[in-house]
Design a protein around this motif. Structure first.
Motif, PDB file in Angstrom:
ATOM      1  N   GLY A  29      -8.390 -53.694  -8.636  1.00  0.00           N
ATOM      2  CA  GLY A  29      -8.659 -53.097  -9.896  1.00  0.00           C
ATOM      3  C   GLY A  29      -7.728 -52.045 -10.389  1.00  0.00           C
ATOM      4  O   GLY A  29      -6.730 -51.385 -10.061  1.00  0.00           O
ATOM      5  N   VAL A  30      -8.744 -51.115 -11.210  1.00  0.00           N
ATOM      6  CA  VAL A  30      -8.130 -49.987 -11.459  1.00  0.00           C
ATOM      7  C   VAL A  30      -8.475 -48.833 -10.602  1.00  0.00           C
ATOM      8  O   VAL A  30      -9.533 -48.221 -10.717  1.00  0.00           O
ATOM      9  N   ILE A  31      -7.840 -48.260 -10.800  1.00  0.00           N
ATOM     10  CA  ILE A  31      -7.793 -46.621  -9.705  1.00  0.00           C
ATOM     11  C   ILE A  31      -7.597 -45.011 -10.969  1.00  0.00           C
ATOM     12  O   ILE A  31      -5.923 -45.195 -10.962  1.00  0.00           O
ATOM     13  N   ALA A  32      -8.471 -44.426 -10.317  1.00  0.00           N
ATOM     14  CA  ALA A  32      -8.581 -43.354 -11.295  1.00  0.00           C
ATOM     15  C   ALA A  32      -7.999 -42.344 -10.168  1.00  0.00           C
ATOM     16  O   ALA A  32      -8.561 -42.180  -8.914  1.00  0.00           O
ATOM     17  N   SER A  33      -6.768 -41.423 -10.065  1.00  0.00           N
ATOM     18  CA  SER A  33      -6.172 -40.006  -9.084  1.00  0.00           C
ATOM     19  C   SER A  33      -6.920 -38.810  -9.849  1.00  0.00           C
ATOM     20  O   SER A  33      -5.768 -39.204 -10.888  1.00  0.00           O
ATOM     21  N   ASP A  34      -6.708 -37.735  -9.474  1.00  0.00           N
ATOM     22  CA  ASP A  34      -6.552 -36.589  -9.055  1.00  0.00           C
ATOM     23  C   ASP A  34      -4.926 -36.272  -9.309  1.00  0.00           C
ATOM     24  O   ASP A  34      -4.639 -36.428  -7.977  1.00  0.00           O
ATOM     25  N   LEU A  35      -4.597 -35.937  -9.648  1.00  0.00           N
ATOM     26  CA  LEU A  35      -2.969 -35.158  -9.334  1.00  0.00           C
ATOM     27  C   LEU A  35      -2.904 -33.519  -9.211  1.00  0.00           C
ATOM     28  O   LEU A  35      -2.082 -33.300  -8.938  1.00  0.00           O
ATOM     29  N   GLY A  36      -3.302 -32.993  -8.092  1.00  0.00           N
ATOM     30  CA  GLY A  36      -4.142 -31.944  -8.268  1.00  0.00           C
ATOM     31  C   GLY A  36      -3.841 -31.201  -9.203  1.00  0.00           C
ATOM     32  O   GLY A  36      -3.761 -29.736  -9.021  1.00  0.00           O
ATOM     33  N   SER A  37      -5.120 -31.566 -10.165  1.00  0.00           N
ATOM     34  CA  SER A  37      -5.458 -30.641 -11.126  1.00  0.00           C
ATOM     35  C   SER A  37      -5.625 -29.213 -10.565  1.00  0.00           C
ATOM     36  O   SER A  37      -6.659 -29.163  -9.975  1.00  0.00           O
ATOM     37  N   THR A  38      -6.103 -27.931 -11.940  1.00  0.00           N
ATOM     38  CA  THR A  38      -6.712 -26.797 -11.218  1.00  0.00           C
ATOM     39  C   THR A  38      -8.248 -26.928 -11.561  1.00  0.00           C
ATOM     40  O   THR A  38      -8.506 -26.622 -10.558  1.00  0.00           O
ATOM     41  N   ASN A  39      -8.832 -28.160 -12.293  1.00  0.00           N
ATOM     42  CA  ASN A  39     -10.405 -28.062 -12.356  1.00  0.00           C
ATOM     43  C   ASN A  39     -11.141 -29.647 -12.137  1.00  0.00           C
ATOM     44  O   ASN A  39     -12.050 -29.526 -12.206  1.00  0.00           O
ATOM     45  N   GLY A  40     -10.202 -30.699 -11.551  1.00  0.00           N
ATOM     46  CA  GLY A  40     -10.553 -31.220 -10.473  1.00  0.00           C
ATOM     47  C   GLY A  40     -10.853 -32.496 -11.444  1.00  0.00           C
ATOM     48  O   GLY A  40     -10.616 -32.208 -12.651  1.00  0.00           O
ATOM     49  N   THR A  41     -10.971 -33.580 -11.268  1.00  0.00           N
ATOM     50  CA  THR A  41     -11.541 -34.977 -11.616  1.00  0.00           C
ATOM     51  C   THR A  41     -13.293 -35.017 -11.500  1.00  0.00           C
ATOM     52  O   THR A  41     -13.542 -35.655 -10.455  1.00  0.00           O
ATOM     53  N   PHE A  42     -13.608 -35.596 -12.277  1.00  0.00           N
ATOM     54  CA  PHE A  42     -15.324 -35.891 -11.989  1.00  0.00           C
ATOM     55  C   PHE A  42     -15.314 -37.650 -12.821  1.00  0.00           C
ATOM     56  O   PHE A  42     -15.008 -37.837 -14.195  1.00  0.00           O
ATOM     57  N   VAL A  43     -16.294 -38.619 -11.745  1.00  0.00           N
ATOM     58  CA  VAL A  43     -15.704 -39.747 -12.252  1.00  0.00           C
ATOM     59  C   VAL A  43     -17.766 -40.208 -12.169  1.00  0.00           C
ATOM     60  O   VAL A  43     -18.500 -39.438 -11.007  1.00  0.00           O
ATOM     61  N   GLU A  44     -18.267 -40.165 -13.088  1.00  0.00           N
ATOM     62  CA  GLU A  44     -19.990 -40.149 -13.331  1.00  0.00           C
ATOM     63  C   GLU A  44     -20.548 -38.742 -12.747  1.00  0.00           C
ATOM     64  O   GLU A  44     -21.642 -38.808 -11.980  1.00  0.00           O
ATOM     65  N   GLY A  45     -20.239 -37.763 -12.788  1.00  0.00           N
ATOM     66  CA  GLY A  45     -21.201 -36.602 -12.621  1.00  0.00           C
ATOM     67  C   GLY A  45     -19.757 -36.175 -10.996  1.00  0.00           C
ATOM     68  O   GLY A  45     -20.350 -35.535 -10.970  1.00  0.00           O
ATOM     69  N   HIS A  46     -19.237 -36.537 -10.517  1.00  0.00           N
ATOM     70  CA  HIS A  46     -19.069 -36.731  -9.253  1.00  0.00           C
ATOM     71  C   HIS A  46     -17.957 -36.081  -9.107  1.00  0.00           C
ATOM     72  O   HIS A  46     -16.751 -37.092  -9.622  1.00  0.00           O
ATOM     73  N   GLN A  47     -17.218 -34.890  -8.643  1.00  0.00           N
ATOM     74  CA  GLN A  47     -15.866 -34.459  -8.320  1.00  0.00           C
ATOM     75  C   GLN A  47     -15.557 -35.235  -7.475  1.00  0.00           C
ATOM     76  O   GLN A  47     -15.855 -35.649  -6.122  1.00  0.00           O
ATOM     77  N   VAL A  48     -14.387 -36.231  -7.921  1.00  0.00           N
ATOM     78  CA  VAL A  48     -13.281 -37.394  -6.897  1.00  0.00           C
ATOM     79  C   VAL A  48     -11.722 -36.632  -7.041  1.00  0.00           C
ATOM     80  O   VAL A  48     -11.336 -36.884  -7.835  1.00  0.00           O
TER      81      VAL A  48
END
Length: 234
Positions: A186-205
């Motif tokens: 599968g295709v995996i999206a990963s936050d790289l320690g960002s300041t404001n975070g990453t949201f998938v379908e409105g949920h921070q993950v």
């Protein structure tokens, strides 16, 4: 207006009238645009049904005088416009790239003023401008503010910094904000320690396995993700 006319006029718009006049008997931007178009057409290779791959990296060899002229008036914006117009032309012709389109200028002391040569190569990169090519299970596609990219590499980094594969001008995005990794599972999206975070379908993950049609939000930017997998495949 034909494709070639639009291709040439797009290049002319990026340069000033003074720039166009400065070339006179030297190499003209429209000549470079036409040469790139011919190079793309001549080297188009059919690699499968409805898929024709063309070069994505171009090197234009110029005389010393012509190269100096290009540098004096802005080599980078001219190269960017030429690359954009190669992409436009390829979209019209339903060509595909396997990596980002780049144009570079180099000196060839053997060339006379007004003469130039074009070299091209097909070089696989992390992302490629998406022309007529649809997303596939092997190469997903993302849409960022209307600009589409085909993820041709196993790992794609999205961020605000120059080291990112896809650069997004958004102050709410970190320099290296998000990684999208294409794996057999599968295709995996990963936050790289960002300041404001990453949201998938409105949920921070911190990380998520993406499915066709997912929306990713980083900063104020929305990213639409497509796998090219239909319902029967899923």
């Amino acid at each position: 207006m034909g494709v070639l006319d639009k291709f040439e006029k797009g290049v002319e718009r990026v340069v000033s009238t003074a720039f166009a006049k400065a070339f006179r008997s030297e190499v003209k931007p429209v000549e470079l645009a036409s040469a790139l178009r011919r190079e793309v057409d001549d080297r188009a290779a059919v690699v499968g049904r409805d898929r024709t791959v063309v070069p994505n990296e171009f090197t234009i060899e110029l005389s010393s005088a012509d190269l100096q002229q290009v540098e004096d008036w802005g080599a980078e914006p001219l190269a960017d416009e030429l690359a954009a117009n190669v992409t436009d032309h390829s979209t019209q012709q339903r060509y595909a790239f396997v990596g980002p389109v780049t144009v570079a200028f180099v000196e060839n002391e053997e060339l006379e003023t007004g003469r130039f040569q074009v070299r091209s190569a097909t070089v696989r990169g992390a992302v490629a401008p998406a022309t007529s090519v649809a997303a596939t299970p092997r190469h997903p596609l993302v849409d960022i503010d209307g600009q589409r990219y085909l993820l041709t590499g196993p790992v794609t980094v999205i961020g605000r910094g120059s080291e990112a594969d896809i650069i997004v001008d958004d102050p709410g995005i970190s320099r290296r904000h998000l990684e999208i990794r294409v794996t057999p599972d599968g295709v995996i999206a990963s936050d790289l320690g960002s300041t404001n975070g990453t949201f998938v379908e409105g949920h921070q993950v911190p990380a998520a396995t993406l499915v066709d049609g997912n929306t990713i939000t980083i900063g104020r930017t929305r990213i639409l993700f497509w796998t090219g997998t239909d319902d029967e495949d899923r």
